[in-house]
Design a protein around this motif. Structure first.
Motif, PDB file in Angstrom:
ATOM      1  N   ILE A  56      41.749  42.382  48.133  1.00  0.00           N
ATOM      2  CA  ILE A  56      41.623  43.266  46.968  1.00  0.00           C
ATOM      3  C   ILE A  56      42.814  43.091  46.025  1.00  0.00           C
ATOM      4  O   ILE A  56      42.646  42.949  44.802  1.00  0.00           O
ATOM      5  N   VAL A  57      44.021  43.085  46.581  1.00  0.00           N
ATOM      6  CA  VAL A  57      45.218  42.946  45.753  1.00  0.00           C
ATOM      7  C   VAL A  57      45.257  41.570  45.093  1.00  0.00           C
ATOM      8  O   VAL A  57      45.619  41.436  43.914  1.00  0.00           O
ATOM      9  N   ASP A  58      44.868  40.527  45.837  1.00  0.00           N
ATOM     10  CA  ASP A  58      44.882  39.180  45.267  1.00  0.00           C
ATOM     11  C   ASP A  58      43.822  39.031  44.186  1.00  0.00           C
ATOM     12  O   ASP A  58      44.026  38.315  43.196  1.00  0.00           O
ATOM     13  N   THR A  59      42.677  39.685  44.354  1.00  0.00           N
ATOM     14  CA  THR A  59      41.647  39.667  43.312  1.00  0.00           C
ATOM     15  C   THR A  59      42.160  40.360  42.058  1.00  0.00           C
ATOM     16  O   THR A  59      41.961  39.883  40.929  1.00  0.00           O
ATOM     17  N   PHE A  60      42.832  41.491  42.265  1.00  0.00           N
ATOM     18  CA  PHE A  60      43.453  42.201  41.137  1.00  0.00           C
ATOM     19  C   PHE A  60      44.465  41.302  40.435  1.00  0.00           C
ATOM     20  O   PHE A  60      44.513  41.241  39.192  1.00  0.00           O
ATOM     21  N   HIS A  61      45.271  40.584  41.222  1.00  0.00           N
ATOM     22  CA  HIS A  61      46.259  39.652  40.663  1.00  0.00           C
ATOM     23  C   HIS A  61      45.566  38.573  39.833  1.00  0.00           C
ATOM     24  O   HIS A  61      46.001  38.249  38.714  1.00  0.00           O
ATOM     25  N   PHE A  62      44.468  38.026  40.356  1.00  0.00           N
ATOM     26  CA  PHE A  62      43.730  36.975  39.653  1.00  0.00           C
ATOM     27  C   PHE A  62      43.209  37.475  38.304  1.00  0.00           C
ATOM     28  O   PHE A  62      43.312  36.790  37.283  1.00  0.00           O
ATOM     29  N   VAL A  63      42.651  38.683  38.293  1.00  0.00           N
ATOM     30  CA  VAL A  63      42.114  39.270  37.058  1.00  0.00           C
ATOM     31  C   VAL A  63      43.235  39.516  36.043  1.00  0.00           C
ATOM     32  O   VAL A  63      43.070  39.260  34.837  1.00  0.00           O
ATOM     33  N   MET A  64      44.388  39.986  36.520  1.00  0.00           N
ATOM     34  CA  MET A  64      45.502  40.257  35.620  1.00  0.00           C
ATOM     35  C   MET A  64      46.064  38.967  35.006  1.00  0.00           C
ATOM     36  O   MET A  64      46.422  38.932  33.821  1.00  0.00           O
ATOM     37  N   VAL A  65      46.147  37.915  35.798  1.00  0.00           N
ATOM     38  CA  VAL A  65      46.613  36.630  35.275  1.00  0.00           C
ATOM     39  C   VAL A  65      45.623  36.110  34.232  1.00  0.00           C
ATOM     40  O   VAL A  65      46.027  35.590  33.175  1.00  0.00           O
ATOM     41  N   ALA A  66      44.328  36.248  34.510  1.00  0.00           N
ATOM     42  CA  ALA A  66      43.309  35.815  33.552  1.00  0.00           C
ATOM     43  C   ALA A  66      43.435  36.586  32.243  1.00  0.00           C
ATOM     44  O   ALA A  66      43.319  36.001  31.150  1.00  0.00           O
ATOM     45  N   GLU A  67      43.689  37.886  32.332  1.00  0.00           N
ATOM     46  CA  GLU A  67      43.867  38.700  31.130  1.00  0.00           C
ATOM     47  C   GLU A  67      45.113  38.270  30.370  1.00  0.00           C
ATOM     48  O   GLU A  67      45.130  38.234  29.135  1.00  0.00           O
ATOM     49  N   GLY A  68      46.185  37.936  31.096  1.00  0.00           N
ATOM     50  CA  GLY A  68      47.409  37.479  30.461  1.00  0.00           C
ATOM     51  C   GLY A  68      47.194  36.178  29.704  1.00  0.00           C
ATOM     52  O   GLY A  68      47.660  36.017  28.566  1.00  0.00           O
ATOM     53  N   VAL A  69      46.495  35.232  30.326  1.00  0.00           N
ATOM     54  CA  VAL A  69      46.198  33.958  29.674  1.00  0.00           C
ATOM     55  C   VAL A  69      45.324  34.189  28.441  1.00  0.00           C
ATOM     56  O   VAL A  69      45.539  33.582  27.384  1.00  0.00           O
ATOM     57  N   HIS A  70      44.338  35.081  28.573  1.00  0.00           N
ATOM     58  CA  HIS A  70      43.493  35.421  27.417  1.00  0.00           C
ATOM     59  C   HIS A  70      44.333  35.998  26.279  1.00  0.00           C
ATOM     60  O   HIS A  70      44.145  35.646  25.104  1.00  0.00           O
ATOM     61  N   ASN A  71      45.281  36.867  26.629  1.00  0.00           N
ATOM     62  CA  ASN A  71      46.111  37.504  25.612  1.00  0.00           C
ATOM     63  C   ASN A  71      46.955  36.480  24.865  1.00  0.00           C
ATOM     64  O   ASN A  71      47.004  36.483  23.636  1.00  0.00           O
TER      65      ASN A  71
END
Length: 294
Positions: A56-71
């Motif tokens: 769960i935490v690693d999935t959250f990490h993956f989503v946050m990194v994706a959002e950062g790259v999008h930003n």
């Protein structure tokens, strides 16, 4: 202005590289987690919750990194949003915390295993202190970035101290775990050929996987110190949580291979019971393993 934006874009290239490698490693994490829950239904709730929580935490990490790259690569490339390129985006902060949490979870599991093998509380406390230090100084770095709301804080004195100590503590903790596991597994050799082979396999999987995270942390520290004006270290930082997750899952999934190797050989089972117990962990002993030893 366009040349300045191009230079900033080059600095952010490691974010994209880390994201791409992270996608590959996250796929391995998913497959390893599926294998675990299919093959180890008898594991205790604690261990199953640990694996589920790490996913769960690693999935959250993956989503946050994706959002950062999008930003950084889409949103901030719009002329009206150029100023956002230098800001400490909330998604990056969330991914940093997720990385520290996963690192602490996996290190705690390995520290329990070190204690199971050594029965030495002081060695376990020493390694545990290093793990706590990486979490504490990691949060110290995060707090500094959050207050400054700028990535330039990474190159200031407080940021340099927090990042350096965090990475050094992580590296030393992983190395200490690997050395301790190797030493106590090596001391447990009995002279039986079949047991020797099994211990060699345990050392190969448990120690080498620990060295993998050690090398990754050490390379991150080197890039952090040698190239402080760039974000080259970020590519390794973004995949650290996935390296830890996969190291944990591979060692847990390897238990079935060990049990099959000793199945049907009573004397070998007796000689290797403590190592099977170590693989399951403290208060993590699976019901199946317990029944096999009683």
């Amino acid at each position: 202005m366009s040349e300045q934006i191009a230079e900033i874009g080059v600095l952010y290239a490691p974010f994209l590289g880390g994201m791409m490698v992270g996608c590959f490693l996250f796929g391995i994490t998913i497959s390893q987690t599926i294998i675990y829950f299919r093959n180890y239904k008898d594991d205790t709730l604690f261990l199953r919750a640990l694996v589920g929580g790490a996913l769960i935490v690693d999935t959250f990490h993956f989503v946050m990194v994706a959002e950062g790259v999008h930003n950084w690569y889409l949103f901030c490339k719009l002329p009206q949003n150029y100023a956002g390129l230098a800001l400490f985006h909330w998604s990056l902060g969330a991914s940093i915390i997720a990385t520290y949490v996963i690192t602490s979870m996996v290190q705690a599991l390995y520290i329990m295993r070190v204690y199971m093998l050594s029965k030495n509380i002081w060695i376990s406390i020493f390694i545990g202190t290093l793990s706590v230090a990486q979490l504490a100084f990691g949060l110290f770095l995060w707090e500094d970035l959050f207050v400054a709301n700028s990535l330039t804080a990474l190159h200031q004195t407080k940021g340099q101290i927090g990042g350096s100590v965090e990475l050094a503590a992580t590296t030393l903790c992983d190395i200490a775990i690997s050395v301790a596991l190797w030493w106590y597994l090596h001391k447990g050799r009995t002279g039986f050929a079949s047991t020797e082979k099994m211990i060699d396999k345990l050392i190969l999987y448990m120690v080498n996987l620990g060295l993998l995270t050690s090398v990754a942390s050490l390379l991150t520290l080197i890039l952090w110190l040698v190239m402080p004006s760039s974000f080259a270290f970020v590519s390794l930082t973004l995949i650290r949580s996935k390296l830890y997750c996969n190291a944990m899952l591979v060692t847990l999934n390897y238990r079935q291979t060990v049990r099959k190797a000793v199945q049907g050989n009573t004397s070998q089972q007796q000689q290797t019971s403590r190592y099977l117990q170590d693989l399951d962990g403290v208060e993590m002993d699976s019901k199946a393993a317990y029944r096999s030893r009683n």
